[in-house]
Design an enzyme around this catalytic site. Sequence first.
Site, mmCIF file in Angstrom:
data_model
loop_
_atom_site.group_PDB
_atom_site.id
_atom_site.type_symbol
_atom_site.label_atom_id
_atom_site.label_comp_id
_atom_site.label_asym_id
_atom_site.label_seq_id
_atom_site.Cartn_x
_atom_site.Cartn_y
_atom_site.Cartn_z
ATOM 1 N N GLU A 160 2.664 5.037 -4.018
ATOM 2 C CA GLU A 160 2.661 5.986 -5.160
ATOM 3 C C GLU A 160 4.000 6.689 -5.309
ATOM 4 O O GLU A 160 4.343 7.031 -6.451
ATOM 5 C CB GLU A 160 1.527 6.990 -4.972
ATOM 6 C CG GLU A 160 0.142 6.371 -5.017
ATOM 7 C CD GLU A 160 -0.188 5.487 -3.820
ATOM 8 O OE1 GLU A 160 0.359 5.757 -2.722
ATOM 9 O OE2 GLU A 160 -0.950 4.530 -3.979
ATOM 10 N N ASP A 185 0.860 -1.183 0.000
ATOM 11 C CA ASP A 185 0.000 0.000 0.000
ATOM 12 C C ASP A 185 0.903 1.242 0.000
ATOM 13 O O ASP A 185 2.123 1.150 0.167
ATOM 14 C CB ASP A 185 -0.870 -0.065 1.269
ATOM 15 C CG ASP A 185 -1.945 1.010 1.326
ATOM 16 O OD1 ASP A 185 -2.291 1.576 0.276
ATOM 17 O OD2 ASP A 185 -2.434 1.269 2.445
ATOM 18 N N ASP A 243 -9.008 4.040 -2.078
ATOM 19 C CA ASP A 243 -9.954 4.510 -1.057
ATOM 20 C C ASP A 243 -11.250 5.072 -1.636
ATOM 21 O O ASP A 243 -11.486 6.287 -1.642
ATOM 22 C CB ASP A 243 -9.269 5.564 -0.182
ATOM 23 C CG ASP A 243 -8.069 4.981 0.545
ATOM 24 O OD1 ASP A 243 -7.953 3.733 0.597
ATOM 25 O OD2 ASP A 243 -7.243 5.758 1.044
HETATM 26 C C1 NOJ Z 1 -4.683 3.322 2.564
HETATM 27 C C2 NOJ Z 1 -5.281 2.148 1.853
HETATM 28 O O1 NOJ Z 1 -5.850 2.547 0.646
HETATM 29 C C3 NOJ Z 1 -6.290 1.481 2.762
HETATM 30 O O2 NOJ Z 1 -6.849 0.383 2.104
HETATM 31 C C4 NOJ Z 1 -5.634 1.070 4.060
HETATM 32 O O3 NOJ Z 1 -6.595 0.517 4.912
HETATM 33 C C5 NOJ Z 1 -4.994 2.280 4.723
HETATM 34 N N1 NOJ Z 1 -4.084 2.906 3.808
HETATM 35 C C6 NOJ Z 1 -4.257 1.910 6.009
HETATM 36 O O4 NOJ Z 1 -3.224 1.042 5.743
#
Ligand code: NOJ
Length: 910
Positions: free
Chosen positions: A510, A507, A583
């Site tokens: 980017e 995660d 998200d």
């Molecule tokens: C951002 C991610 O997109 C999300 O899925 C994750 O739960 C949070 N970071 C925390 O790690």
Amino acid sequence: MEVLEESEKEEISVEDEAVDKNTFKNCSKIAFYRRQKQQLSKKSTYQALLDSVTTGKDSTRFQITNEATKVPLLAEVFGIEGNIFRLKINEETPLKPRYEVPDVITSKPSTVRLISCSGDTGSLILADEKDLKFHITANPFKVDLVSKEEVVMSINALGQLYFEHLQIPPKQRATREKENALIDTSQKNQEDLGLWEEEFGKFVDVKVNGPASIGLDFSLHGFEHLYGIPQHAESHQLKNTGDEDAYRLYNLDVYGYEIHNKMGIYGSVPYLLAHKLGMTLGIFWLNSSETLVEINTEPAVKMGPVDAKQKNRSRTDVHWMSESGIIDVFLLTGPTPFDVFKQYASLTGTQAMPSLFSLGYHQCRWNYEDEQDVQAVDAGFDKHDIPYDAMWLDIEHTEGKRYFTWDKKRFPNPKRMQEQLRGKKRKLVVISDPHIKIDPDYSVYTTAKEQGYFVRNFEGGDFEGVCWPGLSSYLDFTNPKVREWYSGLFALSVYQGSTDILYIWNDMNEPSVFRGPEQTMQKNAIHHGNWEHRELHNIYGFYHQKATAEGLIQRSKGKERPFVLTRSFFAGSQKYGAVWTGDNKAKWSYLKISIPMLLTLSVTGISFCGADVGGFVGDPDVELLVRWYQAGAYQPFFRGHATIKSKRREPWLFGKEHTRLIREAIRERYTLLPYWYCLFYCAHVTAEPIIRPLWVEFPDELETFGVEDEYMLGSALLVHPVTEPKATVVDVFLPGSNEVWYDSKTFASWEGACTVKIPVALDTIPVFQRGGSVVPIKTTIGKSTGWMADSPYGLRVALSTKGSAVGELYLDDGHSFQYLQKQQFLHRKFCFCSGVLSNSCADERGHYTSKCVVEQIFVLGLKKQPSSVTTHSSDGKDQPVDFTYCAGTFTLSLENLSLNVGTDWEVHIK
Ligand code: NOJ
């Protein structure tokens, strides 16, 4: 860089990443965009110098010069096997090398010899041995791509070729007056144009290399339908961009991103497809710096009979602009959509073959609190008879967001927890982000620091930025040594508390840098080889996932398939695992847009993709949650996930009836697993996307080109998820004038090329089987895919208008590379023709023994009641079979069969 308050250095444990829109740039804030726009309005032209042409073994080269700058560019044209052209344009003698994206093209493309024949004076034609020609006009420089005597694409027809050559910084120049005539250097203008410095809010991007942007236009003749260039929360068909609304490709962490917006989000694939009746083309712009794409369609002009013969075709112009690097573009000439998929895969690779478990349902949440919580949720699935395959742990499972560690209080015995999951034939997936907490007691940090494995800042120290753990440094995955070392961290002996059922989620790659410019890394940070971050920003996440996937393969000594989910991606990420759409929000509009977003990823090679079921941000009402499970069950990556502040939403928390509905949706997924697995195999071997927009399956039907509320799962199932609240009916478009479609629940049938109103209740998932297909299913569902390895198969045979059907089944051990290394697989073919259903071998290379039987055969669209049904096995045994025929629905059902799935047999229906 900003100075951090003492308190800010602490761990960030809340949703600190919520950001407002002003955090991100629009086109007008992007200096290279402003420069290109300004300069192009002045119409300076480029000319190809045809007397400079040289022909080498692999390519043809010639010079191009700009009438104003006179700086020579070198163009290189390659013919590549499989009907692909590659055009590279670089400075002939740049001050220093310009970045060329490595590691994306899987192997050196095999070139084909292009025969050069001069056209009229002032032009050169390069032809392959088939019907393709690359017709270069010298002045002004222009290229026409000719297929079967038809110009299908022109390059630089609009004169948007743009190339900022590298220059000595102004400070080092003897006299300022000798500035290049191309650029106005007055102080004010320099600032506006962001040549050597670019401001955005409180951030200043100092550019050691100065302006280095590039651009080029492509006119697609007769094309009005374009797709691709993910990732945007936008429609599947690309829209006209008009003024200052270009599609942006710049990987960014945008929490709760806005939909119907062309801003860049987590990943980028600089590749688009254009489609018209009779032809599909692809343009792959291999550049990993910030990129903008403008699209403008000129519709066909209706002309009177006198003018009818004149060209009145529509045209779409595509204008690519990148901040740096070189022009390196692949033209994929189709002509069918599937040809283009193959051509693109021949360059960037196909979807990795996943482990079977990863096609099951995944249960995630930020966060499952502790071992007891994990146990309780796991038990909840069994108690409510809901299958699932993997439990997920988010950042809170670690000791203070130090990846590769466990929070000792919450997860005192991670191995025990994994053994319990293993006992249930389930897996664990944990998160591993690219930022590393600055902590002298954290060995991952200290080793990386000592070895110089972090990205460096402009001043030469380790880059430092804030993310979940507080102040962190970022691993430089562009360095092969760093990747090798990082891969090694996943070794079972190194990763304490890990077992071989532990898989990984990448995660924030980017990369996300809280309080950085646009929430990411400064563009002048320095990577391996002294390259600026600006050159390779969009490929950072690709390398992270690559290193992780390789780590998981190595930990099994090359035996087991990895599973890695990544948020950020680039062209070719499909080789390393799955991607999700980040998200999203718990809103109907986000459920709806998940379909075009996933279709776009699918046509650009990334087949293993999904969206957070339920929506990540916020609390879905139960109707939305149910509908999301129903949609998710038919999307390639199927995971429920929710943010830390949201209410708990495990499937059984909303009353009996809703638990039943969610159970049914998840069970449908498991019923269809053999079909999904076979589709993944085909994606892996032949680059066919798993979910397909209708235009891919029905390329000759104009009505399909803009459809994005339904899609094909493989070539056999049409899925139209319900994405509106309180729906009682949905309009389903059933394409194909020669097709027949069957409702998978009611068995009602329709001829194609019509829109039907399908009544829906909360338990309806509108899915239609295409006549002419055989879909393999599992007849018994277990607690997870692991429990279903030996469970029986069923075949759903849907007859075409001609009374025939075909389908396939792929089978192997579901987790290792033996299918590849030892040909341990079964690939079977089912054919129904003239009342005989046969099971035969589809690939003689494969050997795998399976105890599994086909126990059920269901035939849709059988117009006449049979008088007898018999099975014929290859050992000569014939047996009559009991059958049930329903004259009302024209269905035939055979139960309690015992036909081995891997042997040849026939069923005769008379
Ligand atoms: C951002 C991610 O997109 C999300 O899925 C994750 O739960 C949070 N970071 C925390 O790690």
